[in-house]
Design a protein around this motif. Structure first.
Motif, mmCIF file in Angstrom:
data_model
loop_
_atom_site.group_PDB
_atom_site.id
_atom_site.type_symbol
_atom_site.label_atom_id
_atom_site.label_comp_id
_atom_site.label_asym_id
_atom_site.label_seq_id
_atom_site.Cartn_x
_atom_site.Cartn_y
_atom_site.Cartn_z
ATOM 1 N N ALA A 177 0.776 -1.070 0.030
ATOM 2 C CA ALA A 177 -0.099 0.017 0.125
ATOM 3 C C ALA A 177 0.736 1.133 -0.036
ATOM 4 O O ALA A 177 1.530 1.514 0.912
ATOM 5 N N VAL A 178 1.070 1.807 -1.136
ATOM 6 C CA VAL A 178 2.075 2.821 -1.328
ATOM 7 C C VAL A 178 1.205 4.374 -1.240
ATOM 8 O O VAL A 178 0.213 4.532 -1.363
ATOM 9 N N TYR A 179 2.082 5.387 -0.509
ATOM 10 C CA TYR A 179 1.571 6.575 -0.383
ATOM 11 C C TYR A 179 2.567 7.314 -0.822
ATOM 12 O O TYR A 179 3.722 7.400 -0.968
ATOM 13 N N ASN A 180 2.227 9.076 -1.233
ATOM 14 C CA ASN A 180 3.087 9.931 -1.595
ATOM 15 C C ASN A 180 2.568 11.329 -0.801
ATOM 16 O O ASN A 180 1.332 11.511 -0.125
ATOM 17 N N ASP A 181 3.219 12.460 -1.164
ATOM 18 C CA ASP A 181 2.502 13.693 -0.659
ATOM 19 C C ASP A 181 1.160 14.110 -0.941
ATOM 20 O O ASP A 181 0.669 14.549 -0.283
ATOM 21 N N GLY A 182 0.553 13.529 -2.050
ATOM 22 C CA GLY A 182 -0.811 13.864 -2.475
ATOM 23 C C GLY A 182 -1.933 12.928 -1.897
ATOM 24 O O GLY A 182 -2.985 12.954 -2.310
ATOM 25 N N THR A 183 -1.474 11.946 -0.968
ATOM 26 C CA THR A 183 -2.278 10.863 -0.444
ATOM 27 C C THR A 183 -3.268 11.557 0.499
ATOM 28 O O THR A 183 -2.722 12.393 1.314
ATOM 29 N N ASP A 184 -4.334 11.110 0.668
ATOM 30 C CA ASP A 184 -5.593 11.656 1.625
ATOM 31 C C ASP A 184 -4.997 10.620 2.927
ATOM 32 O O ASP A 184 -5.320 9.497 2.875
ATOM 33 N N VAL A 185 -4.195 11.320 3.907
ATOM 34 C CA VAL A 185 -3.746 10.312 5.051
ATOM 35 C C VAL A 185 -4.805 9.616 5.630
ATOM 36 O O VAL A 185 -4.664 8.600 6.122
ATOM 37 N N VAL A 186 -5.801 10.512 6.170
ATOM 38 C CA VAL A 186 -6.896 9.917 6.882
ATOM 39 C C VAL A 186 -7.351 8.580 6.213
ATOM 40 O O VAL A 186 -7.671 7.506 6.747
ATOM 41 N N GLY A 227 11.519 7.750 8.858
ATOM 42 C CA GLY A 227 12.222 9.015 8.963
ATOM 43 C C GLY A 227 11.125 9.865 9.779
ATOM 44 O O GLY A 227 10.110 9.472 10.533
ATOM 45 N N GLN A 228 11.586 11.150 9.691
ATOM 46 C CA GLN A 228 10.736 12.340 10.695
ATOM 47 C C GLN A 228 10.271 13.168 9.552
ATOM 48 O O GLN A 228 10.004 14.375 10.142
ATOM 49 N N SER A 229 9.851 13.269 8.626
ATOM 50 C CA SER A 229 9.203 14.097 7.719
ATOM 51 C C SER A 229 7.906 14.348 8.124
ATOM 52 O O SER A 229 7.123 13.651 8.977
ATOM 53 N N GLU A 230 7.407 15.703 7.542
ATOM 54 C CA GLU A 230 6.117 16.094 7.787
ATOM 55 C C GLU A 230 4.938 14.995 7.684
ATOM 56 O O GLU A 230 3.901 14.553 8.176
ATOM 57 N N LEU A 231 5.177 14.190 6.391
ATOM 58 C CA LEU A 231 4.218 13.425 5.842
ATOM 59 C C LEU A 231 4.270 12.210 6.766
ATOM 60 O O LEU A 231 3.300 11.545 7.217
ATOM 61 N N SER A 232 5.527 11.765 7.297
ATOM 62 C CA SER A 232 5.735 10.517 8.140
ATOM 63 C C SER A 232 4.925 11.007 9.587
ATOM 64 O O SER A 232 4.098 10.199 10.068
ATOM 65 N N GLU A 233 5.026 12.083 9.891
ATOM 66 C CA GLU A 233 4.301 12.582 11.365
ATOM 67 C C GLU A 233 2.870 12.639 11.128
ATOM 68 O O GLU A 233 2.366 11.987 11.971
ATOM 69 N N ARG A 234 2.306 12.721 10.068
ATOM 70 C CA ARG A 234 0.923 12.967 9.798
ATOM 71 C C ARG A 234 0.302 11.559 9.805
ATOM 72 O O ARG A 234 -0.717 11.285 10.356
#
Length: 287
Positions: free
Chosen positions: A77-86, A106-113
């Motif tokens: 299941a892959v995601y990127n910056d455009g993914t609807d995280v919820v 990692g500790q990027s903003e995306l990983s954090e969300r």
């Protein structure tokens, strides 16, 4: 403190002839980031070697090809910056019997969300390791929203960040430090060192005596996460799953040492060591 020993391998989840992949648990692994695919590979391989029926790896788009080549058995299941995280997190959690979160994210903003939404929603047993712990150290208020049974597997550096205490203090008082954190947050703490301590929420715990210095190698912790995650997915309770997982991980390292020695050991050798450990246990049962 108690110790796991060979007779405790009877706690391993039972297997029956009339079964299918769904009978042995569905594990979701949130792992890996750009340039850091190995953590996801080791955790997923270890989970499958540990008998898990289905492993789904949630990782960044860049890791798709590596995962497909290295662990073709895993669902992706892959995601990127455009993914609807919820929406992404809810979909994955709806499927899972247990979760491993953190190796190599990692500790990027995306990983954090991604981690925040996962911890807020997870209801099944969840193991947090590596960057999940570093993000929790940055956001101590996140502990209050976690409802699920929780296992964390910090090494000394991660535990220092979680507690705000010096590494030397944690190293010198390994057992009480693990016990205090487990009791405070009502979680199971696997505090990793040469002799790993598994501290339980009720104040009791285990000290591990399997394993060797060859396991002081990159990726060994990711293997441990996969091992414990697989046991959780197969419906073992968090406390025995953590302590037994640590013991088996050490036995796998000992088996690896017999093949490659200590100096040359890599994380992939520990994964292969699981074969020897589990095969030996099956042979013992059949006698």
């Amino acid at each position: 403190l108690k110790m796991m020993e060979a007779s405790d391998l009877k706690l391993l989840p039972k297997r029956v002839n009339r079964s299918n992949k769904g009978s042995y648990g569905k594990l979701l692994i949130l792992a890996g980031s750009r340039q850091m695919a190995g953590a996801a590979v080791f955790a997923a391989k270890a989970a499958y070697r540990m008998g898990c029926g289905l492993v789904r790896v949630a990782t960044v788009e860049e890791n798709r090809l590596i995962l497909q080549e290295q662990v073709p058995e895993a669902v992706l299941a892959v995601y990127n910056d455009g993914t609807d995280v919820v929406e992404f997190v809810e979909t994955q959690l709806h499927w899972a019997d247990a979760v491993v979160a953190g190796p190599g994210i990692g500790q990027s903003e995306l990983s954090e969300r991604m981690l925040y939404e996962l911890l807020k929603r997870v209801q099944v047993p969840c193991l947090c390791d590596a960057d999940a712990l570093n993000l929790l150290a940055k956001h101590p208020d996140w502990w209050d929203m976690i409802q699920a049974p929780m296992v964390i597997t910090p090494h000394l550096g991660e535990m220092a960040r979680l507690t705000g205490q010096p590494i030397t203090e944690i190293r010198d008082f390994l057992v009480p430090k693990g016990q205090a954190f487990a009791k405070q947050h009502q979680i199971t703490v696997v505090l990793k060192d040469a002799r790993t301590v598994t501290a339980l929420p009720d104040g009791s715990g285990y000290i591990n005596v399997s394993g060797n210095h060859g396991m002081a190698t990159a990726g060994a912790g990711d293997v441990l996460s996969g091992v414990i995650g697989a046991l959780l997915a197969q419906k073992l309770e968090t406390d025995p799953a953590a302590a037994l997982g640590v013991y088996i991980h050490g036995l796998a390292g000992d088996a690896a040492a017999e093949h490659v020695g200590h100096c040359a050991m890599m994380a992939s050798d520990i994964v292969e060591g699981l074969i020897d450990v589990l095969r030996k246990q099956e042979d013992t049962k059949e006698q």
